[in-house]
Design a protein around this motif. Structure first.
Motif, PDB file in Angstrom:
ATOM      1  N   ASP A  92       0.709  -1.399  -0.101  1.00 25.34           N
ATOM      2  CA  ASP A  92      -0.087   0.033  -0.121  1.00 25.34           C
ATOM      3  C   ASP A  92       0.860   1.073  -0.111  1.00 25.34           C
ATOM      4  N   SER A  93       1.918   1.422   0.806  1.00 27.36           N
ATOM      5  CA  SER A  93       2.782   2.519   0.867  1.00 27.36           C
ATOM      6  C   SER A  93       3.619   2.568  -0.498  1.00 27.36           C
ATOM      7  N   PHE A  94       3.880   1.629  -1.119  1.00 27.81           N
ATOM      8  CA  PHE A  94       4.303   1.711  -2.388  1.00 27.81           C
ATOM      9  C   PHE A  94       3.447   2.371  -3.347  1.00 27.81           C
ATOM     10  N   ARG A  95       2.271   1.721  -3.322  1.00 29.39           N
ATOM     11  CA  ARG A  95       1.170   2.151  -4.372  1.00 29.39           C
ATOM     12  C   ARG A  95       0.967   3.645  -4.141  1.00 29.39           C
ATOM     13  N   LYS A  96       1.070   4.181  -2.872  1.00 32.39           N
ATOM     14  CA  LYS A  96       0.703   5.418  -2.768  1.00 32.39           C
ATOM     15  C   LYS A  96       1.908   6.403  -3.383  1.00 32.39           C
ATOM     16  N   ALA A  98       4.367   5.638  -5.422  1.00 36.17           N
ATOM     17  CA  ALA A  98       4.481   5.596  -6.538  1.00 36.17           C
ATOM     18  C   ALA A  98       3.239   6.301  -7.507  1.00 36.17           C
ATOM     19  N   GLN A  99       2.196   6.326  -7.029  1.00 32.36           N
ATOM     20  CA  GLN A  99       1.070   7.366  -7.731  1.00 32.36           C
ATOM     21  C   GLN A  99       1.495   8.549  -7.594  1.00 32.36           C
ATOM     22  N   GLU A 100       1.967   9.309  -6.424  1.00 29.77           N
ATOM     23  CA  GLU A 100       2.578  10.409  -6.252  1.00 29.77           C
ATOM     24  C   GLU A 100       3.602  10.957  -7.445  1.00 29.77           C
ATOM     25  N   LEU A 101       4.242   9.930  -7.765  1.00 32.35           N
ATOM     26  CA  LEU A 101       5.546  10.256  -8.726  1.00 32.35           C
ATOM     27  C   LEU A 101       4.672  10.293 -10.069  1.00 32.35           C
ATOM     28  N   ILE A 102       3.867   9.458 -10.319  1.00 33.18           N
ATOM     29  CA  ILE A 102       2.965   9.424 -11.710  1.00 33.18           C
ATOM     30  C   ILE A 102       2.248  10.752 -11.726  1.00 33.18           C
ATOM     31  N   ASP A 103       1.549  11.272 -10.914  1.00 32.04           N
ATOM     32  CA  ASP A 103       0.573  12.414 -10.865  1.00 32.04           C
ATOM     33  C   ASP A 103       1.299  13.738 -10.809  1.00 32.04           C
ATOM     34  N   THR A 104       2.218  13.855  -9.879  1.00 30.85           N
ATOM     35  CA  THR A 104       2.898  15.243  -9.864  1.00 30.85           C
ATOM     36  C   THR A 104       4.553  14.934  -9.714  1.00 30.85           C
ATOM     37  N   GLY A 105       4.760  14.234  -8.606  1.00 35.73           N
ATOM     38  CA  GLY A 105       6.417  14.179  -8.601  1.00 35.73           C
ATOM     39  C   GLY A 105       6.932  15.473  -8.018  1.00 35.73           C
ATOM     40  N   HIS A 106       8.433  15.530  -8.198  1.00 31.76           N
ATOM     41  CA  HIS A 106       9.013  16.732  -7.825  1.00 31.76           C
ATOM     42  C   HIS A 106       9.111  17.620  -9.087  1.00 31.76           C
ATOM     43  N   ARG A 107       8.713  17.084 -10.292  1.00 35.29           N
ATOM     44  CA  ARG A 107       8.709  18.009 -11.760  1.00 35.29           C
ATOM     45  C   ARG A 107       7.706  19.203 -11.423  1.00 35.29           C
ATOM     46  N   THR A 108       6.554  18.992 -10.219  1.00 30.17           N
ATOM     47  CA  THR A 108       5.556  20.014 -10.148  1.00 30.17           C
ATOM     48  C   THR A 108       6.087  20.718  -8.782  1.00 30.17           C
ATOM     49  N   LYS A 109       6.877  20.386  -7.968  1.00 33.10           N
ATOM     50  CA  LYS A 109       7.170  21.185  -6.753  1.00 33.10           C
ATOM     51  C   LYS A 109       8.328  22.120  -7.349  1.00 33.10           C
ATOM     52  N   PHE A 110       9.285  21.486  -8.115  1.00 31.71           N
ATOM     53  CA  PHE A 110      10.341  21.994  -8.651  1.00 31.71           C
ATOM     54  C   PHE A 110      10.201  23.038  -9.844  1.00 31.71           C
ATOM     55  N   GLN A 111       8.759  23.302 -10.095  1.00 29.27           N
ATOM     56  CA  GLN A 111       8.492  24.000 -11.121  1.00 29.27           C
ATOM     57  C   GLN A 111       9.249  25.580 -11.153  1.00 29.27           C
ATOM     58  N   SER A 218       4.008  -8.007  -7.146  1.00 26.09           N
ATOM     59  CA  SER A 218       4.444  -8.872  -8.173  1.00 26.09           C
ATOM     60  C   SER A 218       5.369  -8.148  -9.063  1.00 26.09           C
ATOM     61  N   GLN A 219       5.822  -8.932 -10.123  1.00 26.52           N
ATOM     62  CA  GLN A 219       6.739  -8.497 -11.196  1.00 26.52           C
ATOM     63  C   GLN A 219       5.761  -7.814 -12.125  1.00 26.52           C
ATOM     64  N   GLU A 220       4.662  -8.236 -12.379  1.00 29.81           N
ATOM     65  CA  GLU A 220       3.589  -7.920 -13.093  1.00 29.81           C
ATOM     66  C   GLU A 220       3.235  -6.607 -12.621  1.00 29.81           C
ATOM     67  N   GLU A 221       3.043  -6.294 -11.519  1.00 26.03           N
ATOM     68  CA  GLU A 221       2.522  -5.015 -11.067  1.00 26.03           C
ATOM     69  C   GLU A 221       3.752  -4.190 -11.057  1.00 26.03           C
ATOM     70  N   ALA A 222       4.928  -4.422 -10.682  1.00 24.40           N
ATOM     71  CA  ALA A 222       6.073  -3.771 -10.788  1.00 24.40           C
ATOM     72  C   ALA A 222       6.171  -2.955 -12.205  1.00 24.40           C
ATOM     73  N   GLU A 223       6.138  -3.880 -13.218  1.00 22.45           N
ATOM     74  CA  GLU A 223       6.286  -3.434 -14.595  1.00 22.45           C
ATOM     75  C   GLU A 223       5.099  -2.515 -14.883  1.00 22.45           C
ATOM     76  N   GLN A 224       3.927  -2.572 -14.485  1.00 25.48           N
ATOM     77  CA  GLN A 224       2.949  -1.878 -14.751  1.00 25.48           C
ATOM     78  C   GLN A 224       3.026  -0.433 -14.108  1.00 25.48           C
ATOM     79  N   TYR A 225       3.522  -0.292 -12.883  1.00 28.71           N
ATOM     80  CA  TYR A 225       3.687   0.970 -12.495  1.00 28.71           C
ATOM     81  C   TYR A 225       5.053   1.433 -13.057  1.00 28.71           C
ATOM     82  N   ALA A 226       6.367   0.866 -13.158  1.00 30.45           N
ATOM     83  CA  ALA A 226       7.268   1.316 -13.955  1.00 30.45           C
ATOM     84  C   ALA A 226       7.045   1.935 -15.251  1.00 30.45           C
TER      85      ALA A 226
END
Length: 285
Positions: A92-96, A98-111, A218-226
């Motif tokens: 759960d903490s990974f998914r949270k 990872a989703q933050e990196l997908i949605d905003t990440g540092h690219r938003t914070k560092f604009q 799982s590896q499948e989920e890891a590849e999906q997020y990556a």
């Protein structure tokens, strides 16, 4: 003190050379020798190799394997690294995270940081001939010129960006490609970076990999997020070279340390120059 701690931490990272795959478990080349190419082609399909290439910019820096999803660290080290650096302790903490990196990440914070770097570049590029000559002869004149030109005081600007004054100066000099460093191979490329999406995408690939190795997903989920930022990365950049420059600038904005900047430049350039690395074998688009 901060720079000393950075140097000490860097000295503990094993990235003097690239690590390609686990020893003794490689595939065989045409003459029976172990090769990074044979190991990777035997174990991973093209899409997986693309993700390995994306993540390799961070692995080059940390000293992890660049041609394999496996890690140089054991399970305990991987879990400790995920928890200490990311607060990831389970699926759960990974998914949270990872989703933050997908949605905003540092690219938003560092604009705001990127906007200041762009303004600094534009100001110096549009300065008169005499000023350009002065900057080339005495680089330290660029910072006061920029502040005066924009009626700006870095003592006020730096805290608003979460930086010390010296860190802000270093960030601007590196972002403009004019810093003086032992390893400055990527500086020229960095002056063209206007988006640090790569900083988020590379780290997303790596935490997905580590979360899989930790047994959280799982590896499948890891590849999906990556792969979630793959299309955006391909739309934003034109080559692995550009990804490497953007990733490096993102790392420097995150922590504008001279030691880190030199280490990042050294390892990313080492990766981009090695014909065995996937970034030199796998098509970017």
């Amino acid at each position: 003190m901060a720079e000393f701690a950075e140097k000490l931490g860097q000295a503990m990272i094993d990235n003097a050379q690239l690590n390609f795959y686990p020893e003794g478990k490689s595939g065989k080349g045409d003459f029976g020798e172990s090769t990074p190419e044979a190991y990777t082609s035997e174990h991973y399909n093209f899409d997986q190799q693309w993700l390995l290439a994306l993540g390799s910019f961070m692995c080059a820096y940390t000293g992890d394997y660049i041609n394999a999803f496996k890690s140089t660290g054991n399970d305990s080290y991987i879990k400790m690294n995920l928890e200490d650096a990311w607060g990831i302790v389970d699926a759960d903490s990974f998914r949270k995270t990872a989703q933050e990196l997908i949605d905003t990440g540092h690219r938003t914070k560092f604009q705001p940081h990127m906007e200041l770097i762009s303004s600094y570049r534009e100001t110096l590029n549009n300065s008169g001939v005499l000023m350009k000559c002065a900057v080339n002869v005495i680089p330290n004149t660029a910072i006061p010129y920029f502040q005066k030109k924009h009626d700006m005081d870095f003592r006020q600007v730096a805290p608003a960006l979460g930086l010390e004054n010296a860190e802000l100066v270093r960030m601007l000099e590196i972002g403009h490609g004019k810093a003086t460093m032992e390893h400055d191979e990527l500086l020229g490329d960095m002056r063209n970076v206007d988006n640090i999406l790569a900083w988020d995408a590379v780290r997303l690939a790596n935490i997905s990999r580590l979360a899989m190795l930790a047994g959280y997903i799982s590896q499948e989920e890891a590849e999906q997020y990556a792969s979630q930022l793959k299309k955006q990365v391909q739309d934003t950049y034109n080559s692995w070279q550009e990804v490497g420059a953007a990733y490096t600038l993102g790392a420097i904005i995150w922590h504008p340390s001279q030691t880190r900047a030199e280490a990042m430049n050294r390892t990313v350039d080492m990766l981009l120059q090695d014909p065995r690395a996937l970034v030199n074998k796998i098509a970017f688009k």
